[in-house]
Design an enzyme around this catalytic site. Structure first.
Site, PDB file in Angstrom:
ATOM      1  N   CYS A 181      39.757  26.213  31.795  1.00 11.16           N
ATOM      2  CA  CYS A 181      40.815  25.209  31.789  1.00 11.16           C
ATOM      3  C   CYS A 181      40.373  23.879  31.193  1.00 11.16           C
ATOM      4  O   CYS A 181      41.178  22.949  31.101  1.00 11.16           O
ATOM      5  CB  CYS A 181      41.346  25.015  33.202  1.00 11.16           C
ATOM      6  SG  CYS A 181      41.980  26.553  33.911  1.00 11.16           S
TER       7      CYS A 181
ATOM      8  N   HIS B  44      43.132  16.028  36.087  1.00 10.23           N
ATOM      9  CA  HIS B  44      43.245  17.488  35.963  1.00 10.23           C
ATOM     10  C   HIS B  44      44.277  17.978  36.972  1.00 10.23           C
ATOM     11  O   HIS B  44      45.137  18.793  36.634  1.00 10.23           O
ATOM     12  CB  HIS B  44      41.886  18.128  36.190  1.00 10.23           C
ATOM     13  CG  HIS B  44      41.864  19.601  35.923  1.00 10.23           C
ATOM     14  ND1 HIS B  44      42.264  20.146  34.721  1.00 10.23           N
ATOM     15  CD2 HIS B  44      41.485  20.660  36.703  1.00 10.23           C
ATOM     16  CE1 HIS B  44      42.142  21.472  34.765  1.00 10.23           C
ATOM     17  NE2 HIS B  44      41.678  21.795  35.950  1.00 10.23           N
TER      18      HIS B  44
ATOM     19  N   GLU C 193      38.392  15.942  42.829  1.00 14.33           N
ATOM     20  CA  GLU C 193      38.712  15.013  41.750  1.00 14.33           C
ATOM     21  C   GLU C 193      39.063  13.638  42.295  1.00 14.33           C
ATOM     22  O   GLU C 193      38.648  12.613  41.727  1.00 14.33           O
ATOM     23  CB  GLU C 193      39.848  15.545  40.888  1.00 14.33           C
ATOM     24  CG  GLU C 193      40.122  14.661  39.678  1.00 14.33           C
ATOM     25  CD  GLU C 193      41.129  15.250  38.697  1.00 14.33           C
ATOM     26  OE1 GLU C 193      41.194  14.744  37.553  1.00 14.33           O
ATOM     27  OE2 GLU C 193      41.850  16.190  39.071  1.00 14.33           O
TER      28      GLU C 193
ATOM     29  N   LYS D 216      50.710  18.710  35.684  1.00 15.43           N
ATOM     30  CA  LYS D 216      50.866  20.082  36.186  1.00 15.43           C
ATOM     31  C   LYS D 216      51.975  20.207  37.219  1.00 15.43           C
ATOM     32  O   LYS D 216      52.457  21.307  37.472  1.00 15.43           O
ATOM     33  CB  LYS D 216      49.528  20.589  36.722  1.00 15.43           C
ATOM     34  CG  LYS D 216      48.479  20.745  35.621  1.00 15.43           C
ATOM     35  CD  LYS D 216      47.148  21.240  36.173  1.00 15.43           C
ATOM     36  CE  LYS D 216      46.124  21.393  35.060  1.00 15.43           C
ATOM     37  NZ  LYS D 216      45.729  20.105  34.446  1.00 15.43           N
TER      38      LYS D 216
ATOM     39  N   HIS E 285      50.345  24.959  35.293  1.00 15.88           N
ATOM     40  CA  HIS E 285      49.000  24.932  34.728  1.00 15.88           C
ATOM     41  C   HIS E 285      48.942  25.849  33.519  1.00 15.88           C
ATOM     42  O   HIS E 285      48.998  27.075  33.645  1.00 15.88           O
ATOM     43  CB  HIS E 285      47.985  25.370  35.785  1.00 15.88           C
ATOM     44  CG  HIS E 285      46.560  25.073  35.437  1.00 15.88           C
ATOM     45  ND1 HIS E 285      46.168  24.657  34.178  1.00 15.88           N
ATOM     46  CD2 HIS E 285      45.425  25.132  36.178  1.00 15.88           C
ATOM     47  CE1 HIS E 285      44.865  24.481  34.169  1.00 15.88           C
ATOM     48  NE2 HIS E 285      44.380  24.755  35.365  1.00 15.88           N
TER      49      HIS E 285
ATOM     50  N   PHE F 265      37.025  26.832  35.461  1.00 17.67           N
ATOM     51  CA  PHE F 265      36.172  27.862  36.035  1.00 17.67           C
ATOM     52  C   PHE F 265      34.861  27.937  35.243  1.00 17.67           C
ATOM     53  O   PHE F 265      34.846  27.742  34.022  1.00 17.67           O
ATOM     54  CB  PHE F 265      36.865  29.221  35.974  1.00 17.67           C
ATOM     55  CG  PHE F 265      37.893  29.451  37.052  1.00 17.67           C
ATOM     56  CD1 PHE F 265      38.191  28.501  37.995  1.00 17.67           C
ATOM     57  CD2 PHE F 265      38.565  30.664  37.115  1.00 17.67           C
ATOM     58  CE1 PHE F 265      39.137  28.724  38.984  1.00 17.67           C
ATOM     59  CE2 PHE F 265      39.513  30.916  38.101  1.00 17.67           C
ATOM     60  CZ  PHE F 265      39.797  29.944  39.036  1.00 17.67           C
TER      61      PHE F 265
END
Length: 401
Positions: free
Chosen positions: A162, A296, A307, A325, A330, A389
């Site tokens: 991502c 993010h 975050e 998002k 996403h 990831f």
């Protein structure tokens, strides 16, 4: 506030669940309108929501050979074509050897893979299309863009889950800095709303069946989405020579790796924090110069908490934070490019969009998340975060021209 090697952004393109063009997408994000909807394809799975791109029709997709393209390549081509139009660049007039393509994606043409696997099982190998591999391989979005627009310079496909779209921005900027290229077409694209991919994310506990609500006290995962974002980057001298009007400057970038876990972030956010601080140093700006953070913001409990802790430590002045998002879901490997484009639009308009779906900010977050309506904010510099990831972290610093 000039970075070590900045590039200028001269064009943007967006293909998202909110719409198949830049203006429609921006209107939805600015209004805080969520796009998640029940998806008949997901019937019988643990989650039923997705964020899908509406029917896409763009002139670049009416050319011969387009019918066999996987959706990920169609999205990417349309987004890049939009960005080129805004930049005022005609591929028929450029030296293709001085142009680069850098794409970011997480999974490649998984719909094409699913169809080929079904035909193999049901009918046998002779019924698998010869278009299978060209539709599936993760570099094919990059290859199709280069082919369609006559790019003969470097063509590179990055894959950092991502973080891929933001990683692509950094790679492209560095290519321009070498002087080998004058123009870089950057595109993040993914089209992973398939039963198998949704099942995989669901098994990891990453998906929500009620909606994406980043930083909300009741957040329980993200809604999977598809789409593409594209940015035209140029060397400042090249843009000036053709009298192009920059939309923004990419003044800083950094990438780090957690080396902690394959799918979970470092609980202390050390890798993410190093990426943010390194990007600011690369841009030669102080933390207090940042007036807006595009987070993010995945809407998962752990990622948002980590975050938020990073943002508290790096930005004690609490700049306004948003996550797209909530509106778009996403888009995986596309998200960094999509959100960088949205950050450019936010800087240009002097606002910070609201985080769709956010009803009550988690009291433990300790950050200023914009909700409800867009907030007027005359920021000169903004940061866009992407974490993926594998522990991949990528951060871009964007500034007004």
């Amino acid at each position: 506030m000039s970075g070590r090697s900045e590039a200028v952004v001269t064009g943007l393109g967006l293909v998202t669940p909110a719409g198949c063009d830049r203006d429609t997408t921006w209107s939805a994000v600015r209004a805080g309108r969520a796009t998640a909807a029940p998806d008949p394809l997901l019937h019988g799975l643990p989650v039923s929501l997705s964020c899908r791109v509406p029917e896409l029709d763009h002139p670049v997709l009416r050319r011969r050979g387009s019918a066999h393209l996987d959706p990920v390549d169609r999205f990417g081509l349309a987004a890049v074509a939009q960005a080129l139009d805004q930049a005022g660049l005609d591929p028929r007039e450029w030296d293709g050897g001085r142009v680069a393509v850098v794409t970011g994606g997480g999974v490649g043409g998984v719909l094409t893979q699913d169809k080929a696997l079904a035909r193999l099982g049901e009918l046998g190998p002779e019924f698998v299309s010869p278009y299978f591999l060209p539709g599936y391989l993760i570099n094919m979005t990059c290859a199709n863009i280069a082919l369609r627009f006559g790019v003969t310079g470097p063509a590179l496909a990055t894959s950092t889950a991502c973080a891929s779209g933001t990683t692509a921005l950094g790679v492209a900027r560095d290519l321009l800095a070498t002087g080998r290229c004058d123009i870089a077409l950057v595109c993040g694209a993914d089209a992973a709303v398939t039963r198998l991919m949704v099942t995989g994310f669901s098994q990891l506990g990453a998906l929500s069946d009620t909606g994406s609500r980043p930083f909300d006290t009741a957040r329980d995962g993200f809604v999977i989405a598809e789409g593409a974002g594209a940015l035209v980057l140029e060397r400042p001298q090249h843009a000036a020579a053709r009298s192009a009007r920059p939309l923004a400057r990419l003044i800083g970038h950094a990438a780090t790796t957690d080396a902690h876990h394959l799918v979970a972030p470092d609980p202390e956010g050390r890798g993410a924090e190093r990426a943010v601080r390194a990007a600011l140093a690369d841009a030669a700006v102080a933390a207090e110069d940042v007036g807006h953070v595009n987070a993010h913001g995945t809407s998962t409990r752990q990622n948002d908490a980590v975050e938020a802790a990073v943002l508290r430590r790096v930005f004690p002045h609490r700049p306004p934070v948003t996550s797209a998002k909530g509106a778009l879901g996403h888009t995986l490997g596309a998200s960094g490019a999509v959100e960088a484009a949205l950050t450019v639009l936010a800087l240009a308009e002097g606002i910070v969009p609201p985080t769709a779906g956010l009803a009550e900010t988690d009291p433990g977050a300790g950050i200023d998340v914009v909700s409800g309506t867009a907030r007027t904010q005359s920021a000169q510099v903004a940061v866009s975060n992407s974490f993926g990831f594998g522990g991949h972290n990528a951060v871009a610093v964007l500034a007004l021209p």
